[in-house]
Design an enzyme around this catalytic site. Structure first.
Site, PDB file in Angstrom:
ATOM      1  N   ASN A 157      -1.776  13.223  -3.688  1.00  0.00           N
ATOM      2  CA  ASN A 157      -2.907  13.424  -4.701  1.00  0.00           C
ATOM      3  C   ASN A 157      -3.297  14.836  -4.379  1.00  0.00           C
ATOM      4  O   ASN A 157      -3.423  15.707  -5.388  1.00  0.00           O
ATOM      5  CB  ASN A 157      -3.964  12.763  -4.685  1.00  0.00           C
TER       6      ASN A 157
ATOM      7  N   ASP B 252       0.798  -1.363   0.094  1.00  0.00           N
ATOM      8  CA  ASP B 252       0.075   0.179  -0.153  1.00  0.00           C
ATOM      9  C   ASP B 252       0.806   1.275  -0.119  1.00  0.00           C
ATOM     10  O   ASP B 252       1.977   1.374   0.860  1.00  0.00           O
ATOM     11  CB  ASP B 252      -0.880   0.124   1.313  1.00  0.00           C
TER      12      ASP B 252
ATOM     13  N   GLU C 244      -4.708   2.744  -4.331  1.00  0.00           N
ATOM     14  CA  GLU C 244      -3.397   2.331  -4.142  1.00  0.00           C
ATOM     15  C   GLU C 244      -2.781   1.066  -3.294  1.00  0.00           C
ATOM     16  O   GLU C 244      -1.569   1.256  -2.849  1.00  0.00           O
ATOM     17  CB  GLU C 244      -2.711   3.764  -3.173  1.00  0.00           C
TER      18      GLU C 244
ATOM     19  N   ASP D  95      -1.293   9.309 -10.513  1.00  0.00           N
ATOM     20  CA  ASP D  95      -1.427   8.391 -11.636  1.00  0.00           C
ATOM     21  C   ASP D  95      -0.029   7.988 -11.854  1.00  0.00           C
ATOM     22  O   ASP D  95       0.345   6.655 -12.170  1.00  0.00           O
ATOM     23  CB  ASP D  95      -2.084   9.030 -12.792  1.00  0.00           C
TER      24      ASP D  95
END
Length: 396
Positions: A266, A258, A301, A275
């Site tokens: 983000n 993770d 993620e 991304d």
């Protein structure tokens, strides 16, 4: 319309229909150029058959030459397309020698030493040799699919049709074309070519349909952003690997990963940067996993890797290697100095444990890694005895 004309129009009609069908199929699958070559092959054979029955103003001899040139080019296209379809290197030199030699001999026996019987023999033998060459190339294909075997058989049958049938049925000498088109050789040639053309085309259509189905399945099992398996694809692949390793008695381990502080990344740098991070991490996972394991993006993620032939220690080394390599590297598109890390949970399969219990244990280890400061690897030492009992994977 007499029967002879109907028979004469049979092959051109079939060839044009098949050629048009392949070209339409290619228009929707431009990334498969062999379909266009197949379309050209069948379309070229249509005038070849027509000019065997109808004569152009240029005269009989030149009309027959044009007809056989069409046949020759069509045969080259068909053979090269079939070979290319199965990933083999097309032997252009061998194809040119076989078909070019046959056409050169045809010209000799048409203009230098006119002999219809020999013209029939040399063209058929050239096409027969080409069919056997295709069969030899297909014989080395090891995909064990139905279309390869069918086309191999049809190529052998086509070679026998051109060579053996010609020797058996072509009772020469043929004095000229007047009685030639009523001969048993010509009738069997038209009918056998029509049948083989249909069977070969149907096999190639089936192969193209299987290609489309394979592509659609791959797309439905692949995460478009990361390029690795999505959750559905990972679970199907993982269950298959667990089953195979269980039957063989091989160890298996699961690694869950993770990305740390991904939401903050983000929010601070934008979704485009997020991304890039996901794609970069997935590329490193795919490279490290190789073909023997399964790597997938199972959440926003969150990633999973199933490692056959790996115990808990080997899987820990794998996770530590990815963690250290990833956290030490820069990611293109992010500001210099930005460090992205990941946390890992590792669990080794116990007995015939199924995928879901194995993932739950790895997820618990991952939770510990996140809770204890992130950018770390934690192991699951539990060995559940009943967690896998409810899963179909336990049967075997």
């Amino acid at each position: 319309m007499d029967t002879g004309l109907l028979i004469a129009l049979l092959n051109p009609t079939i060839a044009l229909a098949l050629g048009a069908a392949f070209l339409v199929l290619w228009s929707y699958q431009r990334h498969r150029p062999y379909l266009a070559v197949l379309g050209a092959s069948y379309c070229l054979s249509a005038p070849g058959f027509l000019l065997q029955y109808f004569t152009l103003p240029i005269g009989v001899a030149l009309t027959k030459l044009v007809s056989n040139i069409c046949f020759t080019i069509a045969a080259c296209c068909l053979s090269s397309a079939i070979i290319a379809r199965y990933g083999r290197r097309v032997p252009y030199v061998a194809i040119a020698i076989m078909t070019g030699g046959g056409l050169a001999a045809f010209i000799w026996f048409m203009f230098v030493q006119p002999d219809l019987t020999w013209r029939v023999l040399v063209m058929n033998f050239g096409f027969g040799a080409l069919s056997l060459l295709v069969a030899a190339e297909l014989r080395t294909v090891r995909r064990n699919g139905p279309t390869e075997k069918i086309l191999l058989a049809l190529s052998l049958l086509s070679g026998l049709n051109f060579i053996a049938r010609t020797l058996i049925v072509a009772h020469g000498p043929f004095p000229g074309y007047d009685g030639f088109y009523g001969s048993s050789y010509w009738t069997t040639a038209l009918l056998s070519h029509a049948l083989l053309s249909l069977l070969i085309a149907l096999s190639l259509f089936t192969a193209a349909a299987l290609d489309v189905m394979k592509t659609l399945k791959a797309e439905s099992h692949t995460d478009p952003l990361s390029g690795i398996l999505n959750r559905r694809g990972f679970e199907e692949r993982a269950i298959l690997l667990l089953d195979q390793c269980g039957k063989a008695g091989f160890p298996v381990a699961l690694v869950l990963a993770d990305l740390d502080h991904f939401k903050a990344l983000n929010d601070q740098h934008g979704h485009e940067a997020g991304d890039r991070v996901i794609a970069d991490f997935a590329a490193k996972l795919r490279s490290a996993t190789g073909a023997r394991g399964a790597a997938g993006r199972i959440g926003g993620e969150e990633f999973a890797v199933l490692l056959p032939l790996s115990d808990l220690g080997a899987a820990r080394l794998f996770a530590e290697g990815i963690r250290a390599f990833y956290s030490a590297g820069a990611i293109e598109g992010l500001p210099p100095g930005i460090r992205v890390t990941a946390s890992f949970g590792v669990a080794a399969r116990s007995g015939r444990e199924g995928l879901m219990p194995l993932m739950r244990r790895a997820d618990e280890a991952l939770y510990k890694a996140k809770k204890n400061g992130r950018d770390s690897v934690r192991l699951s030492y539990e060995r559940p005895e009943t967690a896998f009992a409810a899963e179909p994977l336990a049967v075997g």
